[in-house]
Design a protein around this motif. Structure first.
Motif, mmCIF file in Angstrom:
data_model
loop_
_atom_site.group_PDB
_atom_site.id
_atom_site.type_symbol
_atom_site.label_atom_id
_atom_site.label_comp_id
_atom_site.label_asym_id
_atom_site.label_seq_id
_atom_site.Cartn_x
_atom_site.Cartn_y
_atom_site.Cartn_z
ATOM 1 N N LYS A 119 0.809 -1.216 0.000
ATOM 2 C CA LYS A 119 0.000 0.000 0.000
ATOM 3 C C LYS A 119 0.842 1.265 0.000
ATOM 4 O O LYS A 119 0.456 2.273 -0.617
ATOM 5 C CB LYS A 119 -0.924 -0.006 1.222
ATOM 6 N N LYS A 167 3.875 3.107 -1.145
ATOM 7 C CA LYS A 167 4.971 3.098 -2.121
ATOM 8 C C LYS A 167 5.640 4.458 -2.297
ATOM 9 O O LYS A 167 6.573 4.581 -3.090
ATOM 10 C CB LYS A 167 4.464 2.585 -3.471
ATOM 11 N N THR A 168 5.162 5.461 -1.583
ATOM 12 C CA THR A 168 5.822 6.764 -1.578
ATOM 13 C C THR A 168 5.981 7.208 -0.131
ATOM 14 O O THR A 168 5.335 6.667 0.780
ATOM 15 C CB THR A 168 5.016 7.831 -2.345
ATOM 16 N N GLU A 227 2.584 8.452 1.213
ATOM 17 C CA GLU A 227 1.668 7.366 1.562
ATOM 18 C C GLU A 227 2.098 6.699 2.862
ATOM 19 O O GLU A 227 1.255 6.318 3.692
ATOM 20 C CB GLU A 227 1.620 6.347 0.433
ATOM 21 N N HIS A 277 2.163 7.013 -8.738
ATOM 22 C CA HIS A 277 1.694 7.440 -7.424
ATOM 23 C C HIS A 277 2.132 8.882 -7.210
ATOM 24 O O HIS A 277 3.175 9.301 -7.700
ATOM 25 C CB HIS A 277 2.317 6.590 -6.313
ATOM 26 N N ASN A 287 -4.827 13.390 -5.010
ATOM 27 C CA ASN A 287 -4.023 12.174 -4.883
ATOM 28 C C ASN A 287 -4.152 11.335 -6.147
ATOM 29 O O ASN A 287 -5.256 11.148 -6.667
ATOM 30 C CB ASN A 287 -4.472 11.362 -3.670
ATOM 31 N N CYS A 304 -3.135 7.648 -7.949
ATOM 32 C CA CYS A 304 -2.644 6.268 -7.854
ATOM 33 C C CYS A 304 -3.265 5.487 -9.008
ATOM 34 O O CYS A 304 -4.458 5.184 -8.988
ATOM 35 C CB CYS A 304 -3.003 5.640 -6.514
ATOM 36 N N GLU A 332 -2.435 0.120 -9.622
ATOM 37 C CA GLU A 332 -2.446 -0.850 -8.530
ATOM 38 C C GLU A 332 -3.748 -1.651 -8.491
ATOM 39 O O GLU A 332 -3.740 -2.823 -8.138
ATOM 40 C CB GLU A 332 -2.241 -0.142 -7.185
#
Length: 455
Positions: free
Chosen positions: A34, A36-37, A40, A135, A147, A149, A152
């Motif tokens: 979940k 990945k940055t 986040e 992301h 945001n 994303c 995924e």
């Protein structure tokens, strides 16, 4: 008389430990998939911390503070005065990746692409011909944060960077690896369908595929091309983390460096109660590019936070007294010995997967340049608390002396005069899009971090 490292699988073979290890590994896989940055990661941990009773602001004995959405501090007040020092664990939430450039979108050969600028120490060829996700955030001029994303969800498309076919790569394969893959050719494929010709102009658009991509972005996120100038968009490996191997003893995924320490440090921190020393967990950004910027370890974010603690809890104490008496861990991963490339390691001072978290007395390169070099008194103290708790550990160097090196946040805390050492689990394929760690090392790392906080 001799010292031999202990295998975690033998130490933690009871049904109780195996069950706890499996639960921890599953939680970590969900976290790694979940987050990945750095944004986040910080958002995820901040929410978990609030659910565990931490409050924003310093009015509470358990408080948290975020900075720029990319760094996070959690503090739990201890029984001892701040003047007697803190227990500090620092990790970082950023990972090597491909950042979209400020003006990324263009069209060539009936394909819409995005220009990138790689972040951190990557091996460029590893990012070709693999599924990627986007992301990040886009900030509009009115301050609205959007945001992003994509890639995924099972119904989402993914992105990729096309590799050169072997039939036409004769010249490329003769080049040195450092020259064969150009950074300016790490361009992410975004789309292929052109927009229909304008009815008003009755003529074809100049960049119809790019316009098609912009139309989709506008429809889905309400953004225009200019909004990308105030965006942070990252191309990262798409898909979840997974168990590796028939026995599921290993975990593979993107970002073990350093989210395995971020996760383990957080799990160890939130379980503490009524500590002797005040405990501080800090998650930084920008470690992979030298800890620069306002959200990295070179910033004064932690220092300002401790000043606020002193003003509220102990105004008579000077901050340098707190730092000089504090003990810290730079929670960062280590390069475990690779079965296929054992020759780059000096085996007497190398670490093995599954033998516990690794102390790295110094990092840097060649003649320890750019290193924090931990003092033997501190190493002995840490050995003592882990041995007393029966937790496996190792000590190793990154590799053979003249073959390379690297750095961590340790030296940026060492400047305050506190004791600090690098400590974390070993990883295979570090900085690759799919790193590997041992779930036994993850389990031992959480237990080790718990003992450090309790010490």
């Amino acid at each position: 008389m001799e010292f031999k490292t202990k295998n975690c699988w033998e130490v933690y073979k009871s049904k109780k430990h195996v069950s706890a290890m499996d639960r921890l590994a599953q939680d970590y896989i969900e976290f790694l998939s979940k987050c990945k940055t750095e944004r986040e990661t910080v958002e995820f941990l901040a929410e978990k911390a609030m659910n565990a009773g931490f409050e924003r602001g310093i009015s509470s004995d358990r408080f948290m503070k975020t900075h720029k959405g990319k760094s996070l501090i959690l503090v739990r007040k201890g029984r001892k005065k701040l003047s007697e020092g803190l227990r500090i664990l620092g990790a970082h939430a950023d990972t090597p990746r491909l950042d979209l450039k400020q003006r990324p979108l263009y069209e060539e050969c009936q394909v819409s692409l995005a220009k990138t600028h790689y972040y951190g120490g990557i091996r460029k060829h590893q990012w070709l011909a693999r599924p990627l996700a986007l992301h990040g955030v886009v900030i509009k001029t009115d301050g609205t944060k959007i945001n992003v994303c994509i890639g995924e969800d099972q119904d989402d498309p993914v992105f990729t960077i096309a590799d050169l076919l072997p039939h036409l790569a004769y010249k490329q394969v003769e080049k040195k690896l450092s020259e064969a893959f150009e950074a300016e050719k790490l361009n992410v494929v975004l789309g292929h369908v052109p927009v229909a010709p304008s009815k008003e102009k009755n003529e074809k658009e100049k960049n119809p595929v790019k316009l098609g991509v912009l139309g989709i972005l506008n429809q889905r996120f309400g953004i225009i091309e200019e909004d990308l100038y105030s965006a942070e968009l990252q191309a990262v490996p798409a898909g979840p983390a997974r168990y590796v191997g028939l026995d599921k003893g290993l975990i593979g995924g993107y970002g073990h460096d350093d989210r395995v320490c971020t996760f383990a440090g957080f799990r160890a921190f939130v379980t503490q109660e009524d500590p002797e020393f005040t405990q501080l967990l800090i998650i930084w950004d920008k470690e992979e590019i030298g800890s620069e910027g306002s959200s990295g370890a070179k910033s004064l974010f932690m220092e300002y936070c401790i000043e606020d603690m002193l003003d509220a809890w102990e105004p008579e104490t000077r901050i340098r007294t707190v730092f000089e008496n504090s003990r810290a861990l730079s929670a960062d991963v280590h390069a475990a010995m690779d079965p296929d490339y054992q020759d780059v390691h000096e085996k007497l001072n190398a670490s093995l997967l599954g033998h516990g978290p690794v102390f790295c007395k110094f990092t840097g390169h060649r003649g320890k340049v750019g290193a924090n070099d931990a003092h033997p008194e501190y190493v002995a103290w840490l050995r003592g608390i882990l041995n007393q708790a029966g937790i496996p550990w190792q000590m190793a160097e990154t590799g053979k002396v003249d073959l390379g090196g690297g750095g961590t946040v340790a030296k940026f805390l060492a400047v305050y005069g506190m004791d600090i050492i690098d400590f974390g689990p070993g990883v295979l394929g570090m900085h690759s899009p799919f790193e590997i760690c041992s779930k036994a090392d993850l389990y031992a790392s959480v237990l080790a971090f718990e003992q450090f906080f309790k010490s």
